[in-house]
Motif scaffolding. Structure first.
Motif, PDB file in Angstrom:
ATOM      1  N   GLU A  84       0.880  -1.172   0.000  1.00 39.71           N
ATOM      2  CA  GLU A  84       0.000   0.000   0.000  1.00 39.71           C
ATOM      3  C   GLU A  84       0.916   1.220   0.000  1.00 39.71           C
ATOM      4  O   GLU A  84       1.470   1.606   1.027  1.00 39.71           O
ATOM      5  N   ALA A  85       1.099   1.811  -1.165  1.00 43.32           N
ATOM      6  CA  ALA A  85       2.125   2.831  -1.355  1.00 43.32           C
ATOM      7  C   ALA A  85       1.569   4.234  -1.163  1.00 43.32           C
ATOM      8  O   ALA A  85       0.385   4.493  -1.388  1.00 43.32           O
ATOM      9  N   THR A  86       2.459   5.144  -0.777  1.00 40.94           N
ATOM     10  CA  THR A  86       2.142   6.566  -0.791  1.00 40.94           C
ATOM     11  C   THR A  86       2.574   7.145  -2.136  1.00 40.94           C
ATOM     12  O   THR A  86       3.236   6.486  -2.944  1.00 40.94           O
ATOM     13  N   GLU A  87       2.214   8.382  -2.350  1.00 43.71           N
ATOM     14  CA  GLU A  87       2.641   9.082  -3.564  1.00 43.71           C
ATOM     15  C   GLU A  87       4.163   9.095  -3.669  1.00 43.71           C
ATOM     16  O   GLU A  87       4.734   8.975  -4.754  1.00 43.71           O
ATOM     17  N   VAL A  88       4.837   9.202  -2.509  1.00 44.59           N
ATOM     18  CA  VAL A  88       6.298   9.282  -2.488  1.00 44.59           C
ATOM     19  C   VAL A  88       6.931   7.973  -2.944  1.00 44.59           C
ATOM     20  O   VAL A  88       7.927   7.970  -3.674  1.00 44.59           O
ATOM     21  N   GLY A  89       6.354   6.825  -2.534  1.00 44.18           N
ATOM     22  CA  GLY A  89       7.021   5.553  -2.760  1.00 44.18           C
ATOM     23  C   GLY A  89       6.657   4.808  -4.022  1.00 44.18           C
ATOM     24  O   GLY A  89       7.396   3.924  -4.460  1.00 44.18           O
ATOM     25  N   LYS A  90       5.533   5.154  -4.642  1.00 45.85           N
ATOM     26  CA  LYS A  90       5.026   4.305  -5.725  1.00 45.85           C
ATOM     27  C   LYS A  90       5.968   4.235  -6.928  1.00 45.85           C
ATOM     28  O   LYS A  90       6.024   3.210  -7.612  1.00 45.85           O
ATOM     29  N   GLU A  91       6.711   5.292  -7.191  1.00 46.94           N
ATOM     30  CA  GLU A  91       7.634   5.260  -8.328  1.00 46.94           C
ATOM     31  C   GLU A  91       8.733   4.222  -8.107  1.00 46.94           C
ATOM     32  O   GLU A  91       9.088   3.464  -9.017  1.00 46.94           O
ATOM     33  N   LEU A  92       9.288   4.184  -6.891  1.00 47.80           N
ATOM     34  CA  LEU A  92      10.313   3.191  -6.572  1.00 47.80           C
ATOM     35  C   LEU A  92       9.772   1.782  -6.738  1.00 47.80           C
ATOM     36  O   LEU A  92      10.410   0.926  -7.362  1.00 47.80           O
ATOM     37  N   TYR A  93       8.595   1.518  -6.198  1.00 51.01           N
ATOM     38  CA  TYR A  93       8.050   0.166  -6.240  1.00 51.01           C
ATOM     39  C   TYR A  93       7.766  -0.282  -7.678  1.00 51.01           C
ATOM     40  O   TYR A  93       7.926  -1.451  -8.015  1.00 51.01           O
TER      41      TYR A  93
END
Length: 240
Positions: A175-184
């Motif tokens: 369950e990603a935040t806006e900050v993390g979704k690009e990395l994932y």
């Protein structure tokens, strides 16, 4: 400067990891922690009390849950922990046979503030019991000190998780935040849905309105990585 990933094996590491978690969630602000662990007022003492309570609960939950794997990333030049994460490794369906009981955020006093926190967080947590009914890995939390972002700490954390999932031949969820979704996304995680919390109720009390002002919810991005990362757009069935 070289970075090193290691699994947490000593409770003393939480003395650094949990304050780091709070700091990282304050820049940019993610309201999840103070919604779970209330800060009584605006003082530094009240914040520190909430941080320490978080540490106690996180240590207890870690020891009580065999699926829990905490990690730290250390800058070896300065011997400083700069990032952390908690992966859950479920080799079987974690919700099979789980007792049904109401979800309540008990850290708030009984009343509308507790009801608000329960409704808010429940909309994030409770869907897992239907969506994740299979062996899988779940990245519950991943964070880096604001001064040390974009140095590769997140990649070390992700490399461990996808390698473990591939070794076990299982899927993964975040369950990603806006900050993390690009990395994932770089590690084969596909966006399945964008979910938002709805705390609208008829005739809200002043306590409820105050909680809505203080804890305006950000959307979260439900991401999935199929076994071995094998995904073809338009061909691979999504998990829900």
């Amino acid at each position: 400067m070289p970075l090193q990933l290691a699994e947490v094996t000593s409770d003393s590491d939480f003395d650094i990891i949990i304050p780091l978690l709070w700091l990282s969630y304050e820049s940019p602000r993610i309201p999840f922690l103070p919604l779970l662990f209330p800060v009584e007022d605006e003082s530094a003492e009240a914040r520190e009390k909430a941080v320490q309570r978080t540490k106690e609960i996180m240590i207890h939950m870690h020891h009580a849950d065999p699926s829990s794997h905490w990690f730290k990333v250390t800058d070896t030049d300065s011997d400083t922990i700069i990032a952390g994460a908690r992966w859950h490794v479920h080799e079987v369906d974690p919700y099979s046979g789980a007792p049904e009981k109401p979800f309540v955020v008990t850290s708030w006093p009984d009343g509308d503030r507790r009801k608000f926190a329960t409704m808010n967080i429940g909309q994030v947590i409770l869907p897992r019991m239907k969506r994740y009914r299979r062996p899988h890995l779940n990245l519950q939390v991943c964070f880096t000190h604001p001064d040390h972002r974009r140095r590769g700490a997140g990649s070390l954390i992700m490399n461990w998780g996808v390698s473990k999932a591939d070794d076990l031949g299982v899927q993964s969820f975040i369950e990603a935040t806006e900050v993390g979704k690009e990395l994932y996304g770089k590690y084969g995680f596909v966006l399945v849905s964008i979910d938002t919390v709805d705390t609208n109720i008829p005739d809200p009390s002043e306590d409820w309105k105050d909680m809505e002002r203080r804890f305006k919810a950000n959307p979260w991005y439900c991401m999935w990585r199929p076994v071995k990362g094998n995904y073809e757009k338009g061909k691979t069935n999504l998990p829900w």
